[in-house]
Design an enzyme around this catalytic site. Structure first.
Site, mmCIF file in Angstrom:
data_model
loop_
_atom_site.group_PDB
_atom_site.id
_atom_site.type_symbol
_atom_site.label_atom_id
_atom_site.label_comp_id
_atom_site.label_asym_id
_atom_site.label_seq_id
_atom_site.Cartn_x
_atom_site.Cartn_y
_atom_site.Cartn_z
ATOM 1 N N ARG A 239 -4.848 -1.841 68.358
ATOM 2 C CA ARG A 239 -4.762 -1.954 66.893
ATOM 3 C C ARG A 239 -4.588 -3.412 66.517
ATOM 4 O O ARG A 239 -3.735 -4.098 67.085
ATOM 5 C CB ARG A 239 -3.642 -1.079 66.319
ATOM 6 C CG ARG A 239 -2.266 -1.391 66.831
ATOM 7 C CD ARG A 239 -1.163 -0.726 66.038
ATOM 8 N NE ARG A 239 0.057 -0.606 66.809
ATOM 9 C CZ ARG A 239 0.894 -1.596 67.092
ATOM 10 N NH1 ARG A 239 0.640 -2.824 66.657
ATOM 11 N NH2 ARG A 239 1.980 -1.388 67.807
ATOM 12 N N HIS A 243 2.237 -2.245 63.933
ATOM 13 C CA HIS A 243 2.399 -0.788 64.027
ATOM 14 C C HIS A 243 2.309 -0.175 62.631
ATOM 15 O O HIS A 243 1.617 0.800 62.408
ATOM 16 C CB HIS A 243 3.746 -0.452 64.676
ATOM 17 C CG HIS A 243 4.061 1.010 64.584
ATOM 18 N ND1 HIS A 243 3.315 1.967 65.238
ATOM 19 C CD2 HIS A 243 5.010 1.690 63.879
ATOM 20 C CE1 HIS A 243 3.802 3.171 64.946
ATOM 21 N NE2 HIS A 243 4.819 3.020 64.131
ATOM 22 N N TYR A 251 6.436 -8.667 69.322
ATOM 23 C CA TYR A 251 6.359 -8.165 70.704
ATOM 24 C C TYR A 251 5.015 -8.425 71.367
ATOM 25 O O TYR A 251 4.801 -8.018 72.492
ATOM 26 C CB TYR A 251 6.640 -6.652 70.692
ATOM 27 C CG TYR A 251 5.826 -5.921 69.637
ATOM 28 C CD1 TYR A 251 4.513 -5.524 69.882
ATOM 29 C CD2 TYR A 251 6.352 -5.689 68.365
ATOM 30 C CE1 TYR A 251 3.755 -4.903 68.912
ATOM 31 C CE2 TYR A 251 5.602 -5.063 67.382
ATOM 32 C CZ TYR A 251 4.301 -4.666 67.664
ATOM 33 O OH TYR A 251 3.550 -4.066 66.703
HETATM 34 C C1 LIG Z 1 8.841 12.855 67.293
HETATM 35 C C2 LIG Z 1 8.848 11.449 66.816
HETATM 36 N N1 LIG Z 1 9.505 10.506 67.510
HETATM 37 C C3 LIG Z 1 9.502 9.217 67.089
HETATM 38 C C4 LIG Z 1 8.855 8.861 65.930
HETATM 39 C C5 LIG Z 1 8.848 7.405 65.470
HETATM 40 N N2 LIG Z 1 7.513 6.850 65.755
HETATM 41 C C6 LIG Z 1 6.581 6.735 64.801
HETATM 42 S S1 LIG Z 1 5.136 6.127 65.394
HETATM 43 C C7 LIG Z 1 5.793 5.959 66.940
HETATM 44 C C8 LIG Z 1 4.989 5.366 68.064
HETATM 45 C C9 LIG Z 1 3.769 6.145 68.338
HETATM 46 O O1 LIG Z 1 3.015 5.484 69.312
HETATM 47 P P1 LIG Z 1 1.642 6.049 69.759
HETATM 48 O O2 LIG Z 1 1.743 7.520 69.987
HETATM 49 O O3 LIG Z 1 1.155 5.224 70.885
HETATM 50 O O4 LIG Z 1 0.711 5.861 68.478
HETATM 51 P P2 LIG Z 1 0.219 4.483 67.782
HETATM 52 O O5 LIG Z 1 1.225 4.178 66.716
HETATM 53 O O6 LIG Z 1 0.166 3.444 68.821
HETATM 54 O O7 LIG Z 1 -1.112 4.796 67.207
HETATM 55 C C10 LIG Z 1 7.101 6.397 66.975
HETATM 56 C C11 LIG Z 1 7.944 6.391 68.187
HETATM 57 C C12 LIG Z 1 8.207 9.882 65.209
HETATM 58 N N3 LIG Z 1 7.537 9.606 64.081
HETATM 59 N N4 LIG Z 1 8.184 11.142 65.680
#
Ligand SMILES: Cc1ncc(C[n+]2csc(CCOP(=O)(O)OP(=O)(O)O)c2C)c(N)n1
Ligand SMILES: [Mg+2]
Length: 320
Positions: A239, A243, A251
């Site tokens: 991306r 985030h 980071y």
């Molecule tokens: C069950 C849950 N745990 C934690 C979060 C907080 N959270 C939001 S996005 C994220 C990271 C997700 O990473 P990834 O699955 O790699 O998706 P990306 O954002 O990289 O597209 C987290 C931990 C959440 N929304 N839901």
């Protein structure tokens, strides 16, 4: 490559639409015009478009918190999407959901999802429904590298495997779960390796290559429709934005970002289409202009739409 010229242009235009939708969303958010949270998909366009190009009406999609690209690739309406981001009554969720709750059941789009990894069992359930009804439909689930550590992955892949469900699990491995790099959150290089634990095929592809994604998804969708069960496809991508909008991205390094920008999925398709004689530089510019107009119209539509009324507050809370 089995895709016709018209189809290639259509897919390219979808990628350009995602890019411009997101670039404008970034600007509108920075100007304080969009409330709430937005997670943008810039840099990952080939994944959504390459997968979705293999789906038919009647298929299902479970999306993520980074879901705008998935819906646009599926044919979502950018006017209704912007209206939702702006919290307007004309939006997909009547302005009450925002970016992470957009759904369009007419497209089988089961929704973006604020709960990481929550789409996995939803897609398994939708795939079960397709199989139960015998309607030849399939269900696709997009999820991230971070989500691949959740128990929902185990539950969904295991059930889909033993019941041979017509499901395609697409991991968008963009190397980070928020600020945590993949090597810090899991002890494997390829998320696709997890497929072997469920006795299903797992394939890892260059997620910035539309054609590689398309071909992997084509095979997986074929298997699913034939009754051969699910596939896990890992798309390695990145991306470009933080985030979420507002993330200072401390980071990661600028060098890393620049290196990935050189692998721009849109520029790569463009080059291929120019080489194939599918379009000219001028025709490409016309596509960007056409999309720009559609995006501006979407933003205007949203800005000119009313906010929900107070009386709307308790509407749509429960369903009959
Ligand atoms: C069950 C849950 N745990 C934690 C979060 C907080 N959270 C939001 S996005 C994220 C990271 C997700 O990473 P990834 O699955 O790699 O998706 P990306 O954002 O990289 O597209 C987290 C931990 C959440 N929304 N839901
Ligand atoms: Mg990630």
């Amino acid at each position: 490559m089995t895709l016709s010229k018209e189809r290639l242009l259509e897919l390219y235009k979808k990628m350009v639409t995602i890019r411009q939708f997101e670039e404008n969303a970034a600007e509108l958010f920075a100007n304080g015009e969009i409330p709430g949270f937005v997670h943008l998909y810039i840099g990952e366009e080939a994944t959504a478009v390459g997968v979705m190009a293999n789906l038919e009406a009647g298929d299902y999609i479970a999306s993520t918190h980074r879901g705008h690209g998935h819906l646009i690739a599926r044919g979502g309406d950018v006017k209704l999407m912007y209206a939702e981001l702006f919290g307007r009554k004309t939006g997909y969720c009547k302005g009450k959901g925002g970016s992470m709750h957009i759904a369009d059941m007419s497209l089988g789009f089961l929704g973006a999802n604020g709960i990481v990894g929550a789409g996995l069992p939803l897609a398994a359930g939708a795939a079960f429904a397709c199989k139960y009804r015998g309607d030849n439909g399939v269900a696709v689930c997009f999820f991230g590298d971070g989500a691949s550590n959740r128990g929902t992955l185990h539950e969904a892949l295991n059930l889909a495997s033993i019941w041979k469900l017509p499901a395609i699990f697409v991991c968008e491995n963009n190397m980070y779960g928020i600020s945590m790099r993949q090597e810090h959150h899991q002890n494997i290089k390829d998320v696709a390796d997890r497929a072997s634990a469920y006795g299903i095929p797992g394939i890892s592809v260059d997620g910035n290559d539309l054609f590689a994604v398309y071909e992997a998804a084509e095979e997986a969708v074929k298997r699913a429709r034939q009754g051969d069960g699910p596939t896990l496809i890992e798309c390695k991508t990145y991306r470009w934005r933080g985030h979420f909008e507002g993330d200072p991205t401390v980071y990661r390094t600028d060098e890393e970002l620049e290196a990935w920008k050189k692998k721009d999925p849109i520029k790569r398709v463009k080059k291929r289409l120019l080489d194939m004689g599918v379009f000219t530089e001028e025709e490409d510019m016309a596509i960007w202009e056409e999309v720009k107009k559609e995006i501006q119209e979407g933003i205007e539509f949203a800005k000119n739409s009313p906010l929900p009324d107070e009386a709307d507050l308790l509407e749509d809370v429960y369903c009959d």
